[in-house]
Design a protein around this motif. Structure first.
Motif, short mmCIF file in Angstrom:
data_model
loop_
_atom_site.label_atom_id
_atom_site.label_comp_id
_atom_site.label_asym_id
_atom_site.label_seq_id
_atom_site.Cartn_x
_atom_site.Cartn_y
_atom_site.Cartn_z
N MET A 1 0.84 -1.17 0.00
CA MET A 1 0.00 0.00 0.00
C MET A 1 0.90 1.25 0.00
O MET A 1 1.76 1.39 0.85
N PRO A 2 0.68 2.15 -0.94
CA PRO A 2 1.53 3.35 -1.01
C PRO A 2 1.31 4.23 0.21
O PRO A 2 0.20 4.33 0.74
N LYS A 3 2.38 4.90 0.63
CA LYS A 3 2.32 5.79 1.77
C LYS A 3 1.55 7.06 1.38
O LYS A 3 1.75 7.60 0.30
N ALA A 4 0.67 7.49 2.27
CA ALA A 4 -0.11 8.70 2.00
C ALA A 4 0.80 9.91 1.97
O ALA A 4 1.79 9.98 2.69
N GLN A 5 0.46 10.86 1.11
CA GLN A 5 1.21 12.12 1.05
C GLN A 5 1.08 12.86 2.38
O GLN A 5 0.04 12.78 3.04
N PRO A 6 2.12 13.61 2.77
CA PRO A 6 1.98 14.45 3.97
C PRO A 6 0.83 15.42 3.78
O PRO A 6 0.50 15.83 2.66
N LEU A 7 0.22 15.79 4.89
CA LEU A 7 -0.94 16.68 4.84
C LEU A 7 -0.65 17.97 4.09
O LEU A 7 -1.46 18.43 3.31
N ASP A 8 0.54 18.55 4.31
CA ASP A 8 0.83 19.81 3.63
C ASP A 8 0.88 19.64 2.13
O ASP A 8 0.49 20.52 1.38
N GLU A 9 1.34 18.49 1.65
CA GLU A 9 1.36 18.23 0.20
C GLU A 9 -0.06 18.06 -0.33
O GLU A 9 -0.39 18.55 -1.40
N ARG A 10 -0.89 17.37 0.42
CA ARG A 10 -2.28 17.16 -0.01
C ARG A 10 -3.06 18.46 -0.05
O ARG A 10 -3.98 18.61 -0.85
N GLN A 11 -2.69 19.41 0.77
CA GLN A 11 -3.42 20.67 0.85
C GLN A 11 -2.76 21.80 0.08
O GLN A 11 -3.28 22.91 0.05
N LYS A 12 -1.62 21.54 -0.53
CA LYS A 12 -0.83 22.60 -1.18
C LYS A 12 -1.65 23.40 -2.21
O LYS A 12 -1.64 24.63 -2.20
N ALA A 13 -2.37 22.75 -3.09
CA ALA A 13 -3.14 23.46 -4.11
C ALA A 13 -4.24 24.29 -3.47
O ALA A 13 -4.50 25.43 -3.88
N ARG A 14 -4.87 23.73 -2.46
CA ARG A 14 -5.94 24.46 -1.77
C ARG A 14 -5.39 25.71 -1.10
O ARG A 14 -5.97 26.78 -1.18
N LEU A 15 -4.25 25.57 -0.44
CA LEU A 15 -3.64 26.72 0.22
C LEU A 15 -3.15 27.74 -0.80
O LEU A 15 -3.24 28.95 -0.57
N LYS A 16 -2.64 27.29 -1.93
CA LYS A 16 -2.16 28.20 -2.98
C LYS A 16 -3.30 29.08 -3.49
O LYS A 16 -3.09 30.24 -3.80
N ALA A 17 -4.50 28.52 -3.54
CA ALA A 17 -5.65 29.28 -4.01
C ALA A 17 -5.92 30.49 -3.12
O ALA A 17 -6.45 31.50 -3.57
N TYR A 18 -5.54 30.41 -1.85
CA TYR A 18 -5.77 31.53 -0.94
C TYR A 18 -4.83 32.70 -1.20
O TYR A 18 -5.07 33.80 -0.72
N GLU A 19 -3.74 32.49 -1.93
CA GLU A 19 -2.80 33.57 -2.20
C GLU A 19 -3.48 34.73 -2.93
O GLU A 19 -3.09 35.88 -2.76
N LYS A 20 -4.48 34.43 -3.74
CA LYS A 20 -5.17 35.46 -4.51
C LYS A 20 -6.56 35.73 -3.99
O LYS A 20 -7.32 36.47 -4.60
N ALA A 21 -6.89 35.15 -2.85
CA ALA A 21 -8.23 35.34 -2.28
C ALA A 21 -8.40 36.77 -1.78
O ALA A 21 -7.47 37.36 -1.24
N GLY A 22 -9.56 37.27 -1.96
CA GLY A 22 -9.87 38.60 -1.44
C GLY A 22 -10.69 38.48 -0.17
O GLY A 22 -10.81 37.40 0.41
N TYR A 23 -11.23 39.58 0.27
CA TYR A 23 -12.10 39.57 1.43
C TYR A 23 -13.39 38.82 1.10
O TYR A 23 -13.83 38.81 -0.05
N ASN A 24 -14.01 38.24 2.11
CA ASN A 24 -15.29 37.58 1.88
C ASN A 24 -16.44 38.49 2.30
O ASN A 24 -17.52 38.04 2.61
N PHE A 25 -16.15 39.78 2.34
CA PHE A 25 -17.16 40.77 2.69
C PHE A 25 -16.78 42.09 2.02
O PHE A 25 -15.67 42.27 1.58
N ASP A 26 -17.73 43.00 1.97
CA ASP A 26 -17.54 44.30 1.34
C ASP A 26 -17.17 45.32 2.41
O ASP A 26 -17.96 45.61 3.32
N LEU A 27 -15.95 45.87 2.33
CA LEU A 27 -15.48 46.83 3.34
C LEU A 27 -16.36 48.08 3.40
O LEU A 27 -16.39 48.77 4.41
N ASN A 28 -17.09 48.37 2.34
CA ASN A 28 -17.97 49.55 2.32
C ASN A 28 -19.32 49.29 2.98
O ASN A 28 -20.12 50.21 3.11
N ARG A 29 -19.57 48.04 3.38
CA ARG A 29 -20.86 47.71 3.98
C ARG A 29 -20.72 47.18 5.40
O ARG A 29 -21.63 46.54 5.91
#
Length: 93
Positions: A1-29
């Motif tokens: 059975m292959p060894k599971a990837q470390p958690l940080d490797e499994r989440q790398k793409a998901r975390l990378k997506a946050y690099e360009k994430a903006g606010y989840n709310f409108d600062l003017n409201r």
């Protein structure tokens, strides 16, 4: 059975997506973001121990607080040993 990837490797793409994430709310409201409309806005503050009048002391409370904020970081991904997925049973990495 292959060894599971470390958690940080499994989440790398998901975390990378946050690099360009903006606010989840409108600062003017922000006036609309109340408990009645489903929001909980945390706004914490604390008093620093007093210092003598004048510029902040080199080893005083202001300098210590500033250093804490300047050095704030998220933990390295290899320290994270589990993640919470609401629709799945809990397990560690």
């Amino acid at each position: 059975m292959p060894k599971a990837q470390p958690l940080d490797e499994r989440q790398k793409a998901r975390l990378k997506a946050y690099e360009k994430a903006g606010y989840n709310f409108d600062l003017n409201r922000t006036h609309e973001y109340t408990r009645e409309t489903g929001w909980n806005v945390d706004d914490y503050e604390t008093e620093l121990p007093p210092e003598a009048p004048g510029p902040p002391a080199a080893q005083g409370s202001w300098a210590a607080a500033r250093e804490v904020l300047r050095n704030y970081t998220f933990p390295p991904p290899n320290l994270i040993t589990g993640i919470f997925v609401p629709d799945q049973p809990w397990s560690s990495a």
